[in-house]
Scaffold this motif. Structure first.
Motif, short mmCIF file in Angstrom:
data_model
loop_
_atom_site.label_atom_id
_atom_site.label_comp_id
_atom_site.label_asym_id
_atom_site.label_seq_id
_atom_site.Cartn_x
_atom_site.Cartn_y
_atom_site.Cartn_z
N GLN A 82 0.82 -1.21 0.00
CA GLN A 82 0.00 0.00 0.00
C GLN A 82 0.86 1.26 0.00
O GLN A 82 0.37 2.34 0.35
CB GLN A 82 -0.94 0.01 1.21
N GLU A 83 2.10 1.13 -0.43
CA GLU A 83 3.00 2.27 -0.52
C GLU A 83 3.40 2.47 -1.97
O GLU A 83 3.73 1.51 -2.67
CB GLU A 83 4.25 2.04 0.34
N SER A 84 3.36 3.70 -2.42
CA SER A 84 3.72 4.04 -3.80
C SER A 84 4.47 5.36 -3.81
O SER A 84 3.93 6.38 -3.35
CB SER A 84 2.46 4.14 -4.68
N ASP A 85 5.70 5.34 -4.29
CA ASP A 85 6.52 6.56 -4.36
C ASP A 85 6.60 7.28 -3.02
O ASP A 85 6.53 8.51 -2.93
CB ASP A 85 5.96 7.52 -5.43
N GLY A 86 6.71 6.49 -1.95
CA GLY A 86 6.88 7.07 -0.63
C GLY A 86 5.62 7.54 0.05
O GLY A 86 5.69 8.11 1.15
N ARG A 87 4.47 7.34 -0.57
CA ARG A 87 3.20 7.76 0.04
C ARG A 87 2.27 6.55 0.08
O ARG A 87 2.49 5.54 -0.58
CB ARG A 87 2.57 8.89 -0.75
N LEU A 88 1.19 6.69 0.84
CA LEU A 88 0.22 5.62 0.93
C LEU A 88 -0.72 5.64 -0.27
O LEU A 88 -1.21 6.70 -0.68
CB LEU A 88 -0.60 5.74 2.22
N ARG B 147 -7.04 1.27 -7.95
CA ARG B 147 -6.49 2.34 -7.13
C ARG B 147 -7.58 3.09 -6.37
O ARG B 147 -7.36 3.56 -5.26
CB ARG B 147 -5.71 3.31 -8.01
N TYR B 148 -8.76 3.22 -6.95
CA TYR B 148 -9.85 3.99 -6.34
C TYR B 148 -11.09 3.11 -6.20
O TYR B 148 -11.23 2.14 -6.92
CB TYR B 148 -10.19 5.20 -7.23
N ASP B 149 -11.98 3.40 -5.28
CA ASP B 149 -11.99 4.49 -4.31
C ASP B 149 -11.24 4.07 -3.06
O ASP B 149 -11.49 3.00 -2.52
CB ASP B 149 -13.42 4.85 -3.93
N GLN B 150 -10.37 4.95 -2.57
CA GLN B 150 -9.63 4.69 -1.34
C GLN B 150 -10.43 5.21 -0.15
O GLN B 150 -10.98 6.31 -0.20
CB GLN B 150 -8.25 5.34 -1.39
N GLN B 151 -10.46 4.41 0.92
CA GLN B 151 -11.27 4.76 2.08
C GLN B 151 -10.41 5.20 3.26
O GLN B 151 -9.38 4.58 3.57
CB GLN B 151 -12.11 3.54 2.50
N PRO B 152 -10.82 6.25 3.96
CA PRO B 152 -10.05 6.73 5.12
C PRO B 152 -9.83 5.68 6.20
O PRO B 152 -8.82 5.72 6.90
CB PRO B 152 -10.90 7.90 5.63
N ILE B 153 -10.76 4.74 6.34
CA ILE B 153 -10.62 3.72 7.38
C ILE B 153 -9.34 2.91 7.20
O ILE B 153 -8.72 2.48 8.17
CB ILE B 153 -11.86 2.80 7.41
N GLN C 40 3.15 8.91 7.12
CA GLN C 40 2.51 8.73 5.81
C GLN C 40 0.99 8.77 5.94
O GLN C 40 0.30 9.32 5.07
CB GLN C 40 2.95 7.41 5.19
N ALA C 41 0.47 8.17 6.99
CA ALA C 41 -0.98 8.17 7.20
C ALA C 41 -1.50 9.58 7.42
O ALA C 41 -2.50 10.00 6.81
CB ALA C 41 -1.34 7.27 8.38
N ALA C 42 -0.82 10.34 8.26
CA ALA C 42 -1.23 11.73 8.47
C ALA C 42 -1.10 12.51 7.16
O ALA C 42 -1.98 13.32 6.81
CB ALA C 42 -0.38 12.37 9.56
N GLY C 43 -0.04 12.25 6.42
CA GLY C 43 0.17 12.93 5.15
C GLY C 43 -0.92 12.64 4.15
O GLY C 43 -1.30 13.51 3.35
N TRP C 44 -1.44 11.41 4.16
CA TRP C 44 -2.53 11.05 3.24
C TRP C 44 -3.72 11.99 3.42
O TRP C 44 -4.31 12.45 2.45
CB TRP C 44 -2.95 9.60 3.47
N PHE C 45 -4.06 12.29 4.66
CA PHE C 45 -5.19 13.19 4.92
C PHE C 45 -4.86 14.64 4.55
O PHE C 45 -5.74 15.40 4.19
CB PHE C 45 -5.60 13.12 6.39
N LEU C 46 -3.58 14.99 4.62
CA LEU C 46 -3.18 16.37 4.38
C LEU C 46 -2.85 16.66 2.92
O LEU C 46 -2.53 17.79 2.56
CB LEU C 46 -1.98 16.72 5.26
N GLY C 47 -2.94 15.62 2.06
CA GLY C 47 -2.75 15.84 0.63
C GLY C 47 -1.66 15.03 -0.02
O GLY C 47 -1.51 15.05 -1.25
#
Length: 330
Positions: free
Chosen positions: A221-227, A243-249, A276-283
């Motif tokens: 679940q990691e791609s180019d250093g991000r989730l 790849r989509y739809d990705q769920q916040p859970i 990385q998880a926090a970063g996912w929410f922040l963009g």
């Protein structure tokens, strides 16, 4: 009022936590579910210094769960806005999440009466077992919370071991060591409960198995250093991986599991996963878009190929709050 909880307060009335919203507007007609109320109790109980408003949320959610639980430890799940249950008490995912929320409240709440009441409800719920793997994993995570606070609690210890056994042992195939044939939802919670069981029950083999599962799950679940997390349709061993739809859970579950792995091993690698998880929410995600609304405090319901699903329901908002709690060390 704690600013982070503004949208959760918006979604809550004097009965419980509404499940759905259209953008930030509550959809009352969809009613409440034990699944989300239990998540709400978990997140509010994690706050080390809760405001009076957040404590009131925890009180409301605990009262809802008390109403949902029957005398055998099972739980209703769906309550309509008319305050009538539409189902019979059962042992599905909502039972597991209720036991998880109650265990967290019993271990962490700053209010003594909430801790006491939640522990009694936890102990009743913990006498039951579910045939659903996710339900057992969630319940086991509640048991882990109780054991951290009370290492001598045998009811929690037995439930935690049974939960790890329900998840199963990682397979030998290095390309698919997951014990199940498919990745579905909340996947990291399954690895987390095995890690927690190995750590808290002092079972080194179990701990190693759980860490192997979690390392693989993070890697896929990691791609180019991000989730880039499992899509809502799931991933099969030999099938396509949408790849989509990705769920916040999924992101929140990874953050929780990484924090548990850090506590079990002291390895700082897992801190990267939390970031990385926090970063996912922040963009820092596949869409390059924030997955929460700073104007409302709500979390968006999913990441689609066209950007965020702008609805801000309970599950996604709690996933955002939970991840930020882990990222700030709560």
């Amino acid at each position: 009022m704690t600013a982070d909880f503004v949208h959760l307060i918006r979604l809550t009335d004097d009965t419980g936590l509404f499940e759905h919203a259209r953008h930030a507007t509550v959809r009352r007609g969809h009613g409440y579910c034990t699944d989300d109320v239990a998540r709400g109790l978990l997140v509010t109980s994690r706050e080390p210094d809760p405001s009076p408003a957040v404590l009131r949320l925890a009180e409301c959610y605990l009262t809802f769960l008390a109403h949902a639980q029957d005398g055998t430890g099972a739980f209703h799940n769906r309550l309509g806005h008319d305050r009538r249950w539409s189902d019979e008490p059962g042992l599905g995912d909502w039972w597991g999440r209720a036991v998880w929320g109650l265990g967290t409240a019993a271990a962490r709440s700053t209010a003594p009466w909430i801790r006491q009441e939640a522990l009694g409800m936890f102990l009743l719920g913990a006498t039951r077992r579910s045939a659903a793997v996710h339900a057992m994993a969630y319940a086991g995570l509640g048991a882990a919370e109780v054991l951290r606070a009370d290492p001598g609690n045998t009811v929690a210890a037995v439930l935690l071991r049974d939960a790890a056994a329900a998840v199963g042992w990682p397979a030998e195939d290095p390309l698919w060591p997951w014990p199940l044939e498919r990745l579905t939802y909340g996947n990291a919670s399954l690895a987390e409960v095995v890690v927690a069981a190995g750590h808290l029950l002092r079972d080194d083999a179990l701990l190693a198995g759980g860490l192997r599962m979690l390392r693989w799950l993070h890697g896929v679940q990691e791609s180019d250093g991000r989730l880039s997390v499992v899509a809502a349709t799931g991933w099969r061993r030999d099938g396509p991986r949408e790849r989509y739809d990705q769920q916040p859970i999924e992101v929140a579950a990874l953050a929780d599991a990484a924090a548990t792995a850090t506590a079990a091993t002291g390895q700082r690698h897992w801190d990267l996963v939390v970031r990385q998880a926090a970063g996912w929410f922040l963009g820092d995600n596949d869409g390059g878009v924030a997955m929460w609304d700073p104007l409302t405090g709500g979390g968006f319901d999913g990441l689609t190929q066209d950007g965020p699903n702008l609805n801000q329901g309970a599950e996604s908002t709690l996933a955002y709050l939970s991840t930020m709690q882990v990222a700030t060390g709560r």
